[in-house]
Scaffold this motif. Structure first.
Motif, mmCIF file in Angstrom:
data_model
loop_
_atom_site.group_PDB
_atom_site.id
_atom_site.type_symbol
_atom_site.label_atom_id
_atom_site.label_comp_id
_atom_site.label_asym_id
_atom_site.label_seq_id
_atom_site.Cartn_x
_atom_site.Cartn_y
_atom_site.Cartn_z
ATOM 1 N N TYR A 50 18.091 -5.703 -7.257
ATOM 2 C CA TYR A 50 17.599 -5.087 -6.018
ATOM 3 C C TYR A 50 18.218 -3.713 -5.791
ATOM 4 O O TYR A 50 17.546 -2.783 -5.325
ATOM 5 N N LEU A 51 19.484 -3.547 -6.109
ATOM 6 C CA LEU A 51 20.104 -2.234 -5.929
ATOM 7 C C LEU A 51 19.451 -1.204 -6.846
ATOM 8 O O LEU A 51 19.266 -0.041 -6.469
ATOM 9 N N LYS A 52 19.047 -1.655 -8.036
ATOM 10 C CA LYS A 52 18.329 -0.749 -8.950
ATOM 11 C C LYS A 52 16.961 -0.402 -8.360
ATOM 12 O O LYS A 52 16.491 0.730 -8.470
ATOM 13 N N ILE A 53 16.311 -1.405 -7.750
ATOM 14 C CA ILE A 53 15.000 -1.152 -7.144
ATOM 15 C C ILE A 53 15.148 -0.191 -5.972
ATOM 16 O O ILE A 53 14.373 0.761 -5.816
ATOM 17 N N PHE A 54 16.164 -0.424 -5.159
ATOM 18 C CA PHE A 54 16.374 0.452 -4.003
ATOM 19 C C PHE A 54 16.676 1.874 -4.472
ATOM 20 O O PHE A 54 16.322 2.854 -3.798
ATOM 21 N N LEU A 93 15.321 3.314 -6.904
ATOM 22 C CA LEU A 93 14.013 3.924 -7.187
ATOM 23 C C LEU A 93 13.457 4.616 -5.933
ATOM 24 O O LEU A 93 12.743 5.613 -6.027
ATOM 25 N N PHE A 94 13.813 4.070 -4.771
ATOM 26 C CA PHE A 94 13.290 4.625 -3.518
ATOM 27 C C PHE A 94 14.289 5.563 -2.851
ATOM 28 O O PHE A 94 14.250 5.809 -1.641
ATOM 29 N N GLY A 95 15.214 6.054 -3.642
ATOM 30 C CA GLY A 95 16.065 7.139 -3.180
ATOM 31 C C GLY A 95 17.413 6.728 -2.622
ATOM 32 O O GLY A 95 18.137 7.587 -2.110
ATOM 33 N N ILE A 96 17.790 5.448 -2.710
ATOM 34 C CA ILE A 96 19.103 5.055 -2.183
ATOM 35 C C ILE A 96 20.075 5.002 -3.362
ATOM 36 O O ILE A 96 19.982 4.114 -4.211
ATOM 37 N N PRO A 97 21.017 5.969 -3.438
ATOM 38 C CA PRO A 97 21.964 6.010 -4.567
ATOM 39 C C PRO A 97 22.798 4.740 -4.634
ATOM 40 O O PRO A 97 23.112 4.134 -3.595
ATOM 41 N N TYR A 98 23.132 4.363 -5.834
ATOM 42 C CA TYR A 98 23.879 3.125 -6.089
ATOM 43 C C TYR A 98 25.190 3.084 -5.307
ATOM 44 O O TYR A 98 25.573 2.053 -4.747
ATOM 45 N N HIS A 99 25.877 4.257 -5.227
ATOM 46 C CA HIS A 99 27.218 4.279 -4.641
ATOM 47 C C HIS A 99 27.191 4.054 -3.121
ATOM 48 O O HIS A 99 28.204 3.747 -2.507
ATOM 49 N N GLU A 100 26.023 4.189 -2.508
ATOM 50 C CA GLU A 100 25.917 4.001 -1.054
ATOM 51 C C GLU A 100 26.240 2.550 -0.659
ATOM 52 O O GLU A 100 26.540 2.270 0.485
ATOM 53 N N TRP A 101 26.136 1.647 -1.614
ATOM 54 C CA TRP A 101 26.330 0.227 -1.303
ATOM 55 C C TRP A 101 27.797 -0.204 -1.413
ATOM 56 O O TRP A 101 28.134 -1.356 -1.076
ATOM 57 N N ASP A 102 28.671 0.724 -1.846
ATOM 58 C CA ASP A 102 30.069 0.358 -2.094
ATOM 59 C C ASP A 102 30.736 -0.285 -0.884
ATOM 60 O O ASP A 102 31.522 -1.218 -1.025
ATOM 61 N N GLU A 103 30.442 0.246 0.313
ATOM 62 C CA GLU A 103 31.125 -0.239 1.514
ATOM 63 C C GLU A 103 30.253 -1.178 2.343
ATOM 64 O O GLU A 103 30.601 -1.545 3.464
ATOM 65 N N VAL A 104 29.080 -1.560 1.798
ATOM 66 C CA VAL A 104 28.158 -2.381 2.592
ATOM 67 C C VAL A 104 28.456 -3.859 2.333
ATOM 68 O O VAL A 104 28.683 -4.267 1.187
ATOM 69 N N SER A 105 28.432 -4.643 3.393
ATOM 70 C CA SER A 105 28.772 -6.064 3.252
ATOM 71 C C SER A 105 27.664 -6.826 2.531
ATOM 72 O O SER A 105 26.497 -6.417 2.538
ATOM 73 N N GLU A 106 28.060 -7.942 1.960
ATOM 74 C CA GLU A 106 27.105 -8.800 1.234
ATOM 75 C C GLU A 106 26.018 -9.292 2.193
ATOM 76 O O GLU A 106 24.830 -9.328 1.836
ATOM 77 N N LYS A 136 0.843 -1.216 0.000
ATOM 78 C CA LYS A 136 0.000 0.000 0.000
ATOM 79 C C LYS A 136 0.873 1.260 0.000
ATOM 80 O O LYS A 136 0.387 2.356 -0.286
ATOM 81 N N GLU A 137 2.166 1.108 0.346
ATOM 82 C CA GLU A 137 3.059 2.278 0.395
ATOM 83 C C GLU A 137 3.720 2.533 -0.956
ATOM 84 O O GLU A 137 4.457 3.511 -1.097
ATOM 85 N N VAL A 138 3.507 1.640 -1.911
ATOM 86 C CA VAL A 138 4.198 1.745 -3.202
ATOM 87 C C VAL A 138 3.227 2.233 -4.265
ATOM 88 O O VAL A 138 2.212 1.580 -4.538
ATOM 89 N N ARG A 139 3.546 3.384 -4.867
ATOM 90 C CA ARG A 139 2.714 3.873 -5.970
ATOM 91 C C ARG A 139 2.800 2.879 -7.129
ATOM 92 O O ARG A 139 3.858 2.282 -7.364
ATOM 93 N N LEU A 140 1.734 2.758 -7.848
ATOM 94 C CA LEU A 140 1.732 1.840 -8.982
ATOM 95 C C LEU A 140 2.775 2.254 -10.023
ATOM 96 O O LEU A 140 3.397 1.411 -10.664
ATOM 97 N N ALA A 141 3.013 3.558 -10.164
ATOM 98 C CA ALA A 141 4.031 4.044 -11.109
ATOM 99 C C ALA A 141 5.401 3.477 -10.731
ATOM 100 O O ALA A 141 6.181 3.071 -11.588
ATOM 101 N N ASP A 142 5.697 3.437 -9.418
ATOM 102 C CA ASP A 142 6.977 2.873 -8.973
ATOM 103 C C ASP A 142 6.972 1.361 -9.122
ATOM 104 O O ASP A 142 7.995 0.757 -9.467
ATOM 105 N N PHE A 143 5.822 0.767 -8.856
ATOM 106 C CA PHE A 143 5.738 -0.695 -8.985
ATOM 107 C C PHE A 143 5.934 -1.127 -10.443
ATOM 108 O O PHE A 143 6.518 -2.180 -10.717
ATOM 109 N N ASN A 144 5.457 -0.312 -11.391
ATOM 110 C CA ASN A 144 5.715 -0.592 -12.813
ATOM 111 C C ASN A 144 7.217 -0.721 -13.065
ATOM 112 O O ASN A 144 7.688 -1.614 -13.776
ATOM 113 N N LYS A 145 7.972 0.208 -12.462
ATOM 114 C CA LYS A 145 9.433 0.212 -12.679
ATOM 115 C C LYS A 145 10.071 -1.001 -11.986
ATOM 116 O O LYS A 145 10.983 -1.634 -12.518
ATOM 117 N N ILE A 146 9.564 -1.314 -10.784
ATOM 118 C CA ILE A 146 10.093 -2.488 -10.067
ATOM 119 C C ILE A 146 9.860 -3.743 -10.914
ATOM 120 O O ILE A 146 10.743 -4.584 -11.081
#
Lengths: 181, 217
Positions: free
Chosen positions: A43-47, A49-62, A18-28
């Protein structure tokens, strides 16, 4: 919402359909269908969409990413509840009357066409096919430009919890058709 | 309902559907509409599934116990006409015309109209049977359709479309010695007689000029 902090910045990911607009769900949905993209990258591409830049994951563990994906996938939606009527901009659109939803053969044809054409906004497009304007005739309903316009309208005004159960039924129907072919 | 309830005309319509850009469900709906005459516009999924099951026999080719026409009795003219109808588009799309020539009763157009309204199994069998016969014919007599330069090469160049299109009429031209007033007589001859004759002429080189009297003995 799933709240998380990455590199000192706060972010939030929806975990309720219910928190996801259909427009965003289309992209997901479109990202999830990309065969050439790997599991994590999807998943990183999906995230993103919700405002988490790709580069933020550079230092995050698997492990942390996997944990987040699992949390994200526990998205709350009751796939058995089908919404039969929606109202957008004061117009009412109905998918079925009575207690039980049954596909119309004509709707299945339109859904197949959309799938073969790989329309960008497939979830919204399905809803636009199934939900009919109470004031239009059958002929008017199936005009392609009308369905396209309605899909855009639904994308901006509806949420993913309405689309997901119908998408699930479409998938089951497709599987049934393949098995009986 | 079975294929015996489907006319040649309806079968041709079904075959035409295969060439159209339709979704799988659309093709099923259109096929059922052609055969049953039912309006399939308002069917539900459940009704569609029942009909698909009821008409699942259309996925199997028609079968018939009828005897095949005697292909070997066909005249050269009939063979040439048949060649046009089996090559201009998918042969089954011209099943009415092909069978009008195979079962020649009288006037061609009248025969075509008659056949279009007949149950399809016998005519499907006749059309498929002719295609098998035709393939064997072309294989057995393929050297008659090559020109002399192609015979000498190990791997002949593909014939250009002009040569291919006129290959059969070229045979008629040779037999008439170019005299068109004799064409009808040639076209009425049995095709096997003509092909065997031409093979003999080619094998014995009977059409080549004699260089000197001593070559004869």
């Amino acid at each position: 919402m799933i709240e998380l902090t990455l590199n000192g910045s706060d972010y939030a990911l929806p975990n309720d359909a219910k928190e996801v607009r259909l427009a965003d769900f289309n992209k997901i949905y479109k990202i999830s269908q990309q065969k050439e993209v790997g599991y994590f990258e999807k998943y990183l591409k999906i995230f993103e969409l919700f405002g988490i830049p790709y580069h933020e994951w550079d230092e995050v563990s698997e492990e942390k990413i996997i944990e987040l994906i699992e949390e994200f996938n526990k998205v709350k939606v009751d796939g058995s509840i089908l919404c039969n009527q929606v109202t957008v901009n004061d117009r009412t659109y109905t998918a079925f009357d009575g207690d039980e939803f049954v596909f119309k053969a004509r709707d299945l044809v339109e859904i197949e066409r959309a799938a073969l054409k790989q329309v960008d906004n497939f979830p919204a497009y399905i809803l636009a096919i199934l939900f009919k304007d109470d004031n239009l005739t059958k002929i008017e309903h199936y005009i392609e430009s009308h369905i396209k316009h309605k899909a855009s309208l639904f994308a901006e005004n509806l949420t993913a919890d309405i689309a997901i159960p119908y998408l699930s039924l479409v998938a089951k129907r497709t599987l049934k058709s393949i098995q009986s072919a | 309902m079975t294929w015996d309830d489907v006319s040649v005309e309806e079968f041709i319509e079904l075959t035409e559907l295969q060439q159209e850009d339709l979704t799988p469900t659309e093709r099923q709906l259109e096929s059922i509409a052609i055969i049953s005459g039912e309006d399939t516009d308002d069917l539900t999924e459940v009704e569609l599934d029942e009909l698909i099951k009821e008409y699942s026999w259309i996925n199997i080719n028609p079968k018939s116990d009828a005897n095949l026409p005697r292909f070997e009795k066909l005249s050269l003219g009939s063979i040439i006409s048949l060649e046009k109808f089996v090559t201009e588009k998918a042969p089954l799309l011209n099943m009415d015309k092909v069978c009008a020539l195979l079962y020649e009763r009288g006037d061609f157009q009248t025969d075509v109209e008659y056949i279009r309204n007949q149950p399809v199994p016998e005519y499907y069998k006749a059309t498929e049977g002719y295609l098998t016969y035709r393939k064997k014919l072309l294989d057995n007599y393929d050297d008659l359709f090559l020109n002399d330069s192609e015979e000498e090469e190990e791997e002949p160049e593909p014939q250009d479309t002009v040569q291919t299109r006129w290959a059969w009429m070229r045979l008629v031209y040779d037999l008439c010695d170019g005299d068109i007033t004799k064409a009808n007589a040639v076209l009425d001859l049995p095709h096997l007689m003509v092909l065997n004759w031409l093979t003999m002429v080619k094998d014995l080189k009977l059409n080549q000029p004699v260089r000197s009297v001593s070559d004869t003995f």
